[in-house]
Design a protein around this motif. Sequence first.
Motif, PDB file in Angstrom:
ATOM      1  N   PHE A   1     -14.574  27.611  43.487  1.00 52.06           N
ATOM      2  CA  PHE A   1     -13.215  26.720  43.521  1.00 52.06           C
ATOM      3  C   PHE A   1     -12.299  27.282  44.013  1.00 52.06           C
ATOM      4  N   SER A   2     -11.794  28.802  43.818  1.00 50.21           N
ATOM      5  CA  SER A   2     -10.742  29.368  44.043  1.00 50.21           C
ATOM      6  C   SER A   2     -10.806  29.661  45.793  1.00 50.21           C
ATOM      7  N   PHE A   3     -12.019  29.741  46.343  1.00 51.64           N
ATOM      8  CA  PHE A   3     -11.866  30.113  47.843  1.00 51.64           C
ATOM      9  C   PHE A   3     -11.514  28.830  48.629  1.00 51.64           C
ATOM     10  N   SER A   4     -11.904  27.651  48.105  1.00 50.58           N
ATOM     11  CA  SER A   4     -11.629  26.150  48.773  1.00 50.58           C
ATOM     12  C   SER A   4     -11.560  26.518  50.309  1.00 50.58           C
ATOM     13  N   GLU A   5     -12.949  26.585  50.526  1.00 50.36           N
ATOM     14  CA  GLU A   5     -13.069  26.717  52.085  1.00 50.36           C
ATOM     15  C   GLU A   5     -13.574  25.642  52.628  1.00 50.36           C
ATOM     16  N   LEU A   6     -13.011  25.057  54.012  1.00 49.75           N
ATOM     17  CA  LEU A   6     -13.642  23.797  54.663  1.00 49.75           C
ATOM     18  C   LEU A   6     -14.973  24.264  55.459  1.00 49.75           C
ATOM     19  N   GLY A   7     -15.737  23.092  55.807  1.00 50.65           N
ATOM     20  CA  GLY A   7     -16.799  23.001  56.477  1.00 50.65           C
ATOM     21  C   GLY A   7     -17.019  23.959  57.700  1.00 50.65           C
ATOM     22  N   PHE A   8     -18.100  24.941  57.554  1.00 53.24           N
ATOM     23  CA  PHE A   8     -18.523  25.820  58.743  1.00 53.24           C
ATOM     24  C   PHE A   8     -17.602  26.883  58.608  1.00 53.24           C
ATOM     25  N   GLN A   9     -16.511  26.967  57.770  1.00 51.32           N
ATOM     26  CA  GLN A   9     -15.908  28.356  57.590  1.00 51.32           C
ATOM     27  C   GLN A   9     -15.851  28.809  56.077  1.00 51.32           C
ATOM     28  N   GLU A  10     -17.028  28.564  55.188  1.00 45.91           N
ATOM     29  CA  GLU A  10     -17.412  29.309  54.246  1.00 45.91           C
ATOM     30  C   GLU A  10     -17.499  30.664  54.065  1.00 45.91           C
ATOM     31  N   GLU A  11     -16.596  31.340  54.567  1.00 44.73           N
ATOM     32  CA  GLU A  11     -16.986  32.748  54.721  1.00 44.73           C
ATOM     33  C   GLU A  11     -16.964  33.680  53.379  1.00 44.73           C
ATOM     34  N   GLU A  12     -15.961  33.308  52.579  1.00 39.81           N
ATOM     35  CA  GLU A  12     -15.854  33.991  51.336  1.00 39.81           C
ATOM     36  C   GLU A  12     -17.095  33.470  50.427  1.00 39.81           C
ATOM     37  N   SER A  13     -17.328  32.228  50.369  1.00 35.91           N
ATOM     38  CA  SER A  13     -18.437  31.512  49.620  1.00 35.91           C
ATOM     39  C   SER A  13     -19.852  32.227  50.316  1.00 35.91           C
ATOM     40  N   PHE A  14     -19.879  32.306  51.343  1.00 34.26           N
ATOM     41  CA  PHE A  14     -21.197  33.110  51.797  1.00 34.26           C
ATOM     42  C   PHE A  14     -21.413  34.376  51.413  1.00 34.26           C
ATOM     43  N   LYS A  15     -20.148  35.395  51.515  1.00 28.39           N
ATOM     44  CA  LYS A  15     -20.538  36.650  51.221  1.00 28.39           C
ATOM     45  C   LYS A  15     -20.657  36.747  49.612  1.00 28.39           C
ATOM     46  N   TYR A  16     -19.875  36.033  48.713  1.00 31.48           N
ATOM     47  CA  TYR A  16     -20.163  36.142  47.571  1.00 31.48           C
ATOM     48  C   TYR A  16     -21.550  35.660  46.926  1.00 31.48           C
ATOM     49  N   LEU A  17     -21.898  34.610  47.314  1.00 36.06           N
ATOM     50  CA  LEU A  17     -23.119  34.034  46.928  1.00 36.06           C
ATOM     51  C   LEU A  17     -24.548  34.992  47.303  1.00 36.06           C
ATOM     52  N   THR A  18     -24.371  35.331  48.735  1.00 36.71           N
ATOM     53  CA  THR A  18     -25.604  36.049  49.056  1.00 36.71           C
ATOM     54  C   THR A  18     -25.592  37.446  48.607  1.00 36.71           C
ATOM     55  N   GLY A  19     -24.412  38.079  48.339  1.00 37.64           N
ATOM     56  CA  GLY A  19     -24.476  39.276  47.495  1.00 37.64           C
ATOM     57  C   GLY A  19     -24.845  39.107  46.209  1.00 37.64           C
ATOM     58  N   LEU A  20     -24.394  38.189  45.482  1.00 32.02           N
ATOM     59  CA  LEU A  20     -25.025  37.999  44.258  1.00 32.02           C
ATOM     60  C   LEU A  20     -26.666  37.635  44.309  1.00 32.02           C
ATOM     61  N   LEU A  21     -27.060  36.853  44.914  1.00 36.50           N
ATOM     62  CA  LEU A  21     -28.465  36.738  44.990  1.00 36.50           C
ATOM     63  C   LEU A  21     -29.133  38.144  45.581  1.00 36.50           C
ATOM     64  N   GLU A  22     -28.791  38.886  46.290  1.00 34.69           N
ATOM     65  CA  GLU A  22     -29.531  39.943  46.724  1.00 34.69           C
ATOM     66  C   GLU A  22     -29.520  41.040  45.600  1.00 34.69           C
ATOM     67  N   LYS A  23     -28.450  40.791  44.824  1.00 37.30           N
ATOM     68  CA  LYS A  23     -28.380  41.882  43.470  1.00 37.30           C
ATOM     69  C   LYS A  23     -29.639  41.422  42.689  1.00 37.30           C
ATOM     70  N   GLU A  24     -29.778  40.109  42.716  1.00 34.59           N
ATOM     71  CA  GLU A  24     -30.661  39.468  41.609  1.00 34.59           C
ATOM     72  C   GLU A  24     -32.245  39.592  42.291  1.00 34.59           C
ATOM     73  N   GLY A  25     -32.526  40.273  43.432  1.00 33.69           N
ATOM     74  CA  GLY A  25     -33.777  40.497  43.908  1.00 33.69           C
ATOM     75  C   GLY A  25     -34.208  39.371  44.795  1.00 33.69           C
ATOM     76  N   PHE A  26     -33.369  38.590  45.481  1.00 37.68           N
ATOM     77  CA  PHE A  26     -33.728  37.556  46.521  1.00 37.68           C
ATOM     78  C   PHE A  26     -33.848  38.098  47.737  1.00 37.68           C
ATOM     79  N   LYS A  27     -34.664  37.789  48.533  1.00 37.47           N
ATOM     80  CA  LYS A  27     -34.874  38.236  49.945  1.00 37.47           C
ATOM     81  C   LYS A  27     -33.714  37.034  50.639  1.00 37.47           C
ATOM     82  N   VAL A  28     -32.605  37.508  51.388  1.00 40.11           N
ATOM     83  CA  VAL A  28     -31.739  36.514  51.805  1.00 40.11           C
ATOM     84  C   VAL A  28     -31.849  36.509  53.257  1.00 40.11           C
ATOM     85  N   GLN A  29     -32.064  35.314  54.096  1.00 40.24           N
ATOM     86  CA  GLN A  29     -31.836  35.277  55.508  1.00 40.24           C
ATOM     87  C   GLN A  29     -30.687  34.698  55.915  1.00 40.24           C
ATOM     88  N   LYS A  30     -29.823  35.623  56.693  1.00 42.20           N
ATOM     89  CA  LYS A  30     -28.586  34.987  56.733  1.00 42.20           C
ATOM     90  C   LYS A  30     -28.402  34.347  58.400  1.00 42.20           C
TER      91      LYS A  30
END
Length: 573
Positions: A63-92
Motif C-alpha cells: 500500500f505504501s509503495f503506491s506504484e503504477l503499472g509497469f513501474q512496480e519496482e519497489e513491490s518487485f524487490k520486496y516480494l521477490t526478496g521475501l520469497l527467495e528467503k522462504e526458499g522459492f526459486k525466482v525467475q525475474k
Amino acid sequence: MKNCTKLLIVFLFIPTLLLAQTKKTAKSGDSRSSDRIEKLKQEAVAAVESNKVMAQQINDMLFSFSELGFQEEESFKYLTGLLEKEGFKVQKGIANIPTAWIATWGSGKPLIAIGSDIDCIPKASQKPGVAYKDPIVEGAPGHGEGHNSGQALNIVAVLAVKKLMEREKIPGTLMLWPGVAEELVGTKAFYVRDGYFKDVDACIFTHVGNNLGVSWGDNGNNGLVSVKFNFEGQAAHAAGAPWRGRSALDAVELMNIGWNFRREHLELTQRSHYVIPDGGDQPNVVPSKAAVWYYFRERTYPKIKKLFETGVKIAEGAALMTDTKFTYEILGSAWPVHTNKVMAAAAYDNIKKVGLPTWSEEDQLLARASQIELQAPKVDGLAVKLDSMGMPTSSAPVVMMGGQAMTPMGGGSDDIADISWSLPTIVLRYPSNIPGLPGHHWANAISMATPIAHKGVVYGAKAEAMTLLDLLLKPELIKDAWAYYKDEQTKDIKYEPLISPKEQPAIYLNKKIMAEFKPKLEKFYYDPSKYTNYLEQLGIKYPTVRDDQREAVKKQLEKDKSSAAKVSSSRGN
C-alpha cells in the motif's frame, strides 16, 4: 452330493464376497483420506491465523509503495526478496517485463499457479482509515482498487500449505506470480503467449472485493483491446504560417468526434473510452505529433475485433481529412472472463467453512461513513452474510427491435481472462474493501491498510489454503476441472490472442508519473521494524470520521432499526 453342492455355492459366491470386501475397504480408505484432508485443512487455517502479522505487513508495505503499472519496482524487490528467503526459486523479468516474476517451490505435478495484481490507480493517494478525501501525497497514485492486498493473501496461504507439503511429503509445485499493470490490461496475454502457463494444471487468482466469494462460467464482463493511435503531421508557426501546418491534434480531435458520433450506431454491449496522452507541445506551434489512446470493450472476441477495426477506419478518415499519417500500437488486451465450474464448487465449499470476519464497531463506522461520503446506493456497512456462489451470466441472446440478437450487457475487464481461457482458473474474491464505492477511485483506498483489509486478507488466505490442499490431494478434482474446460468451456470457443507475436509489453507507460511522485512517496514507505501497522506510522486514529458523518451514520442506523421494527410488526400481524 449335498456337500459338493454346498462347496460349489460357496465357490461361486467368493468373487462377490471379495468384491464387497474390496468396496468396503475402498470406502474405509476414502473416509480415512477425507478425514486426513480435513485435518490438514484445519492445520492450514491455524497456520494462516498464526501468520496474520506477516499478512498485515505485506499488505501495508505494498500500500505504501503506491506504484503504477509497469513501474512496480519497489513491490518487485520486496516480494521477490521475501520469497527467495522462504526458499522459492525466482525467475525475474519474465516476458521482457522488468517488474514481472515467477516464484516456484516444490517438484512434480500438479503445478498450481497462484496470482494477484500489484499495480495501483493514478491520482488515488489516500490516507487509510480516513472517511473523506485526505491524500498522503496530493496528486500521487494510490491503491484505489486494493491491489496491495492480493499478494499478502497468496503468500500467507502458500506458506501454510508449503509447510504441510514438506512435513507430509506431498508432491506438487506451487507457482506464485504477479499481475503487473493490470489496470492497463498489459501483461497476462504476454505471459500466455510466451509459454509461462503452458504446463500449469490449475490457477487460483485472487482479487479484492467486499465479500468472500467465487463464481464460475461467464461472469458478464467485457474483453477489450487497448490501442494507441499516433498521428503525424507537419509543424508550422500557428499564427505566422498556419497554412503550412498539418495538425496531428486536429486528426486526434476529428477521430474522437467521429467515434462519438458512431457510438449511437454501435451495439449496446460495447464500452469504449479514450484519453489524449499527447496533444502537442504549445499553442503557437502546429502540433506535428499527437496521440489518442482507446479501450475498445465488447462481450466476445469477434465483437472486440470488429470494434477495433471500426476504430482503425475512423482513424483513417481523420488522417485523410487532415492530410496527416497515422499508425497504431496495441498496448494490452483481455478476453471476457470464463472461470472453472469444478474448481469454483470446491473453493465455495471451503468458503462456507471459513465464513466472514467479525467486524468491529470501528470497522462498520468507517464503512458506513465512507458510504455516506461517496453517496453509495446503500449505507449498510460491511458484509455480514456470505454471497451465494456466482453463476454464469445468461448467454441466451435477447432479440432487440430490428431483429438483432444481443448478448447481455457487459462491464469491466480483467486480463486474467487470457489465463482462464488457457487452463482451468478461478478468481477468489475476499472482503477487504467497502461495498458501494465508485471503483478506480481514491475512496477505494480508504480501507486498504486498515483492520478491514487485514481481516479480509486472512480469511481469504484460509479459503485459498484449503482449496490448494484439495487440488494437491484430490487428483480427480484437477481431472474433472480439465474435463469442464475441454468439454464445455472450449467446446465451441477457442482462444485466439488479441496480440500478435510482434507486440511487446508497453513497459514505458507511467515512467514520467512515477519519476515525479516516487521521491515524494518514499518518505511515507512503511517501516514494520518501527511501527505495528501503517496507521500507526501515519499517526491516524482509527477510524477518522467527521462529526457530521458520525451523526449521519447514527441517524441511518436509527432509520434502519425503525424500518426493521415495522417489518417485524407487520409480519406478526
